[in-house]
Every structure is written in C-alpha cells, then in structure tokens.
Design a protein around this motif. Structure first.
Motif, PDB file in Angstrom:
ATOM      1  N   ALA A   1      13.167  -0.475  24.330  1.00 31.88           N
ATOM      2  CA  ALA A   1      13.237  -1.884  23.983  1.00 31.88           C
ATOM      3  C   ALA A   1      12.325  -2.158  22.793  1.00 31.88           C
ATOM      4  O   ALA A   1      11.275  -1.556  22.657  1.00 31.88           O
ATOM      5  CB  ALA A   1      12.831  -2.743  25.174  1.00 31.88           C
ATOM      6  N   TYR A   2      12.755  -3.068  21.953  1.00 31.15           N
ATOM      7  CA  TYR A   2      12.026  -3.406  20.735  1.00 31.15           C
ATOM      8  C   TYR A   2      11.288  -4.729  20.898  1.00 31.15           C
ATOM      9  O   TYR A   2      11.802  -5.663  21.507  1.00 31.15           O
ATOM     10  CB  TYR A   2      12.998  -3.518  19.546  1.00 31.15           C
ATOM     11  N   THR A   3      10.109  -4.808  20.321  1.00 26.89           N
ATOM     12  CA  THR A   3       9.349  -6.058  20.348  1.00 26.89           C
ATOM     13  C   THR A   3      10.051  -7.089  19.470  1.00 26.89           C
ATOM     14  O   THR A   3      10.893  -6.745  18.634  1.00 26.89           O
ATOM     15  CB  THR A   3       7.925  -5.857  19.807  1.00 26.89           C
ATOM     16  N   MET A   4       9.670  -8.340  19.639  1.00 30.97           N
ATOM     17  CA  MET A   4      10.258  -9.392  18.822  1.00 30.97           C
ATOM     18  C   MET A   4       9.989  -9.138  17.342  1.00 30.97           C
ATOM     19  O   MET A   4      10.901  -9.283  16.514  1.00 30.97           O
ATOM     20  CB  MET A   4       9.730 -10.770  19.214  1.00 30.97           C
ATOM     21  N   GLY A   5       8.787  -8.747  17.019  1.00 29.54           N
ATOM     22  CA  GLY A   5       8.449  -8.494  15.620  1.00 29.54           C
ATOM     23  C   GLY A   5       9.283  -7.378  15.025  1.00 29.54           C
ATOM     24  O   GLY A   5       9.801  -7.504  13.912  1.00 29.54           O
ATOM     25  N   ARG A   6       9.426  -6.288  15.760  1.00 30.48           N
ATOM     26  CA  ARG A   6      10.228  -5.153  15.282  1.00 30.48           C
ATOM     27  C   ARG A   6      11.697  -5.534  15.199  1.00 30.48           C
ATOM     28  O   ARG A   6      12.389  -5.179  14.246  1.00 30.48           O
ATOM     29  CB  ARG A   6      10.017  -3.946  16.201  1.00 30.48           C
ATOM     30  N   ALA A   7      12.197  -6.260  16.187  1.00 31.60           N
ATOM     31  CA  ALA A   7      13.597  -6.694  16.184  1.00 31.60           C
ATOM     32  C   ALA A   7      13.870  -7.589  14.977  1.00 31.60           C
ATOM     33  O   ALA A   7      14.872  -7.409  14.276  1.00 31.60           O
ATOM     34  CB  ALA A   7      13.929  -7.423  17.479  1.00 31.60           C
ATOM     35  N   ALA A   8      12.992  -8.548  14.725  1.00 29.23           N
ATOM     36  CA  ALA A   8      13.166  -9.449  13.587  1.00 29.23           C
ATOM     37  C   ALA A   8      13.136  -8.661  12.278  1.00 29.23           C
ATOM     38  O   ALA A   8      13.946  -8.906  11.377  1.00 29.23           O
ATOM     39  CB  ALA A   8      12.076 -10.515  13.590  1.00 29.23           C
ATOM     40  N   GLU A   9      12.246  -7.696  12.189  1.00 26.70           N
ATOM     41  CA  GLU A   9      12.140  -6.859  10.989  1.00 26.70           C
ATOM     42  C   GLU A   9      13.427  -6.059  10.787  1.00 26.70           C
ATOM     43  O   GLU A   9      13.956  -5.989   9.677  1.00 26.70           O
ATOM     44  CB  GLU A   9      10.947  -5.915  11.145  1.00 26.70           C
TER      45      GLU A   9
ATOM     46  N   LEU B   1      16.405  -6.727  11.812  1.00 27.33           N
ATOM     47  CA  LEU B   1      17.531  -7.613  11.506  1.00 27.33           C
ATOM     48  C   LEU B   1      17.342  -8.392  10.208  1.00 27.33           C
ATOM     49  O   LEU B   1      18.271  -9.034   9.726  1.00 27.33           O
ATOM     50  CB  LEU B   1      17.739  -8.600  12.657  1.00 27.33           C
ATOM     51  N   GLY B   2      16.125  -8.352   9.680  1.00 21.57           N
ATOM     52  CA  GLY B   2      15.844  -9.131   8.477  1.00 21.57           C
ATOM     53  C   GLY B   2      15.869 -10.622   8.745  1.00 21.57           C
ATOM     54  O   GLY B   2      16.360 -11.406   7.941  1.00 21.57           O
ATOM     55  N   THR B   3      15.348 -11.006   9.893  1.00 24.83           N
ATOM     56  CA  THR B   3      15.364 -12.405  10.289  1.00 24.83           C
ATOM     57  C   THR B   3      13.984 -12.825  10.786  1.00 24.83           C
ATOM     58  O   THR B   3      13.026 -12.079  10.630  1.00 24.83           O
ATOM     59  CB  THR B   3      16.469 -12.636  11.360  1.00 24.83           C
TER      60      THR B   3
ATOM     61  N   HIS C   1      11.318 -14.653  13.852  1.00 30.70           N
ATOM     62  CA  HIS C   1      11.110 -14.784  15.303  1.00 30.70           C
ATOM     63  C   HIS C   1      11.850 -16.015  15.810  1.00 30.70           C
ATOM     64  O   HIS C   1      12.422 -16.005  16.903  1.00 30.70           O
ATOM     65  CB  HIS C   1       9.623 -14.917  15.617  1.00 30.70           C
ATOM     66  N   GLY C   2      11.835 -17.081  15.006  1.00 34.97           N
ATOM     67  CA  GLY C   2      12.498 -18.323  15.382  1.00 34.97           C
ATOM     68  C   GLY C   2      13.996 -18.143  15.590  1.00 34.97           C
ATOM     69  O   GLY C   2      14.579 -18.744  16.492  1.00 34.97           O
ATOM     70  N   PHE C   3      14.608 -17.318  14.759  1.00 33.00           N
ATOM     71  CA  PHE C   3      16.039 -17.047  14.920  1.00 33.00           C
ATOM     72  C   PHE C   3      16.294 -16.365  16.259  1.00 33.00           C
ATOM     73  O   PHE C   3      17.208 -16.738  16.995  1.00 33.00           O
ATOM     74  CB  PHE C   3      16.549 -16.171  13.769  1.00 33.00           C
ATOM     75  N   LEU C   4      15.476 -15.379  16.592  1.00 32.70           N
ATOM     76  CA  LEU C   4      15.631 -14.677  17.871  1.00 32.70           C
ATOM     77  C   LEU C   4      15.404 -15.631  19.043  1.00 32.70           C
ATOM     78  O   LEU C   4      16.119 -15.568  20.050  1.00 32.70           O
ATOM     79  CB  LEU C   4      14.686 -13.484  17.941  1.00 32.70           C
ATOM     80  N   ARG C   5      14.428 -16.499  18.916  1.00 33.43           N
ATOM     81  CA  ARG C   5      14.201 -17.493  19.979  1.00 33.43           C
ATOM     82  C   ARG C   5      15.409 -18.414  20.117  1.00 33.43           C
ATOM     83  O   ARG C   5      15.831 -18.758  21.224  1.00 33.43           O
ATOM     84  CB  ARG C   5      12.954 -18.321  19.682  1.00 33.43           C
ATOM     85  N   ALA C   6      15.966 -18.832  18.969  1.00 40.94           N
ATOM     86  CA  ALA C   6      17.095 -19.774  18.983  1.00 40.94           C
ATOM     87  C   ALA C   6      18.319 -19.160  19.660  1.00 40.94           C
ATOM     88  O   ALA C   6      18.983 -19.841  20.456  1.00 40.94           O
ATOM     89  CB  ALA C   6      17.445 -20.204  17.561  1.00 40.94           C
TER      90      ALA C   6
ATOM     91  N   ALA D   1      25.340 -12.474  15.132  1.00 33.97           N
ATOM     92  CA  ALA D   1      24.986 -13.888  15.003  1.00 33.97           C
ATOM     93  C   ALA D   1      24.408 -14.164  13.620  1.00 33.97           C
ATOM     94  O   ALA D   1      24.766 -15.163  12.976  1.00 33.97           O
ATOM     95  CB  ALA D   1      23.993 -14.288  16.090  1.00 33.97           C
ATOM     96  N   ARG D   2      23.551 -13.295  13.167  1.00 34.50           N
ATOM     97  CA  ARG D   2      22.949 -13.484  11.846  1.00 34.50           C
ATOM     98  C   ARG D   2      24.010 -13.451  10.762  1.00 34.50           C
ATOM     99  O   ARG D   2      23.985 -14.238   9.822  1.00 34.50           O
ATOM    100  CB  ARG D   2      21.900 -12.421  11.570  1.00 34.50           C
ATOM    101  N   GLU D   3      24.972 -12.551  10.898  1.00 31.00           N
ATOM    102  CA  GLU D   3      26.065 -12.459   9.927  1.00 31.00           C
ATOM    103  C   GLU D   3      26.824 -13.784   9.846  1.00 31.00           C
ATOM    104  O   GLU D   3      27.096 -14.285   8.744  1.00 31.00           O
ATOM    105  CB  GLU D   3      27.010 -11.332  10.361  1.00 31.00           C
ATOM    106  N   LEU D   4      27.142 -14.358  10.994  1.00 31.44           N
ATOM    107  CA  LEU D   4      27.855 -15.632  11.005  1.00 31.44           C
ATOM    108  C   LEU D   4      27.005 -16.757  10.415  1.00 31.44           C
ATOM    109  O   LEU D   4      27.496 -17.571   9.623  1.00 31.44           O
ATOM    110  CB  LEU D   4      28.280 -15.987  12.432  1.00 31.44           C
ATOM    111  N   VAL D   5      25.734 -16.803  10.789  1.00 34.33           N
ATOM    112  CA  VAL D   5      24.828 -17.839  10.274  1.00 34.33           C
ATOM    113  C   VAL D   5      24.655 -17.687   8.764  1.00 34.33           C
ATOM    114  O   VAL D   5      24.652 -18.681   8.030  1.00 34.33           O
ATOM    115  CB  VAL D   5      23.476 -17.795  11.019  1.00 34.33           C
ATOM    116  N   ASP D   6      24.557 -16.447   8.292  1.00 36.73           N
ATOM    117  CA  ASP D   6      24.428 -16.207   6.846  1.00 36.73           C
ATOM    118  C   ASP D   6      25.643 -16.700   6.066  1.00 36.73           C
ATOM    119  O   ASP D   6      25.541 -17.004   4.888  1.00 36.73           O
ATOM    120  CB  ASP D   6      24.202 -14.723   6.558  1.00 36.73           C
TER     121      ASP D   6
END
Length: 96
Positions: free
Chosen positions: A1-9, A11-13, A15-20, A50-55
C-alpha cells in the motif's frame, strides 16, 4: 500500500484530490495503525482514471460517477458473457 504522499506523487496530483475522491466514495483507502491513508495499486488505477477525466474538464463528482458506472457496466458485461457461455454449453445447437 502507498502513502497519500507517494500516491499523490505517482499520480501527479494533490492530497486534496485524493481526499475528494475518497469523500465521493470512489475509493476507500485502507488506514495504517496511526490512521494514515494507504492506497492499493487498484485504487491508484481508479484515481488515475478520475484524474484523467478531471483534467479534461469533468467535475470531480461527475468523474467519480462516470467511473462507478463504467465499473458497473464492465461487471454486467462480464456476467452476461458468463451466462451466454453457460447457455451455449448447455445447448450447443441453439448457438448456431
């Protein structure tokens, strides 16, 4: 499992996006003993979609709903294919 910081990194997004997307119930990250979010590879694939769609201009809530519907459609198609194979196996002459 990846931390929020690593996951955001990854995905190039943010922490707020992951929370949302978590608040929209698209993904529910695991929690460490200390309460920190942990993301699986599968969850990262969903978050990337999700990021692809939001982008491309889709509001985050709509993007989450689209992904949920895509997943439901894929599952329904898989089940339908299983039923079709079972029906063909039970009655091979009906398939022709």
């Amino acid at each position: 499992a990846y931390t929020m910081g690593r996951a955001a990194e990854m995905l190039g997004t943010t922490h707020g996006f992951l929370r949302a997307i978590g608040e929209a119930r698209l993904i529910t990250p695991l929690r460490s003993e200390g309460g920190h979010r942990r993301y699986s590879r599968y969850q990262l694939r969903i978050a990337a979609r999700a990021r692809e769609l939001v982008d491309h201009g889709t509001p985050i809530e709509a993007a989450c709903r689209i992904i949920i519907l895509e997943d439901q459609l894929e599952e329904a198609q898989r089940i339908n294919a299983e039923y079709r194979r079972a029906a063909e196996s039970a009655n091979p002459t009906a398939a022709t």
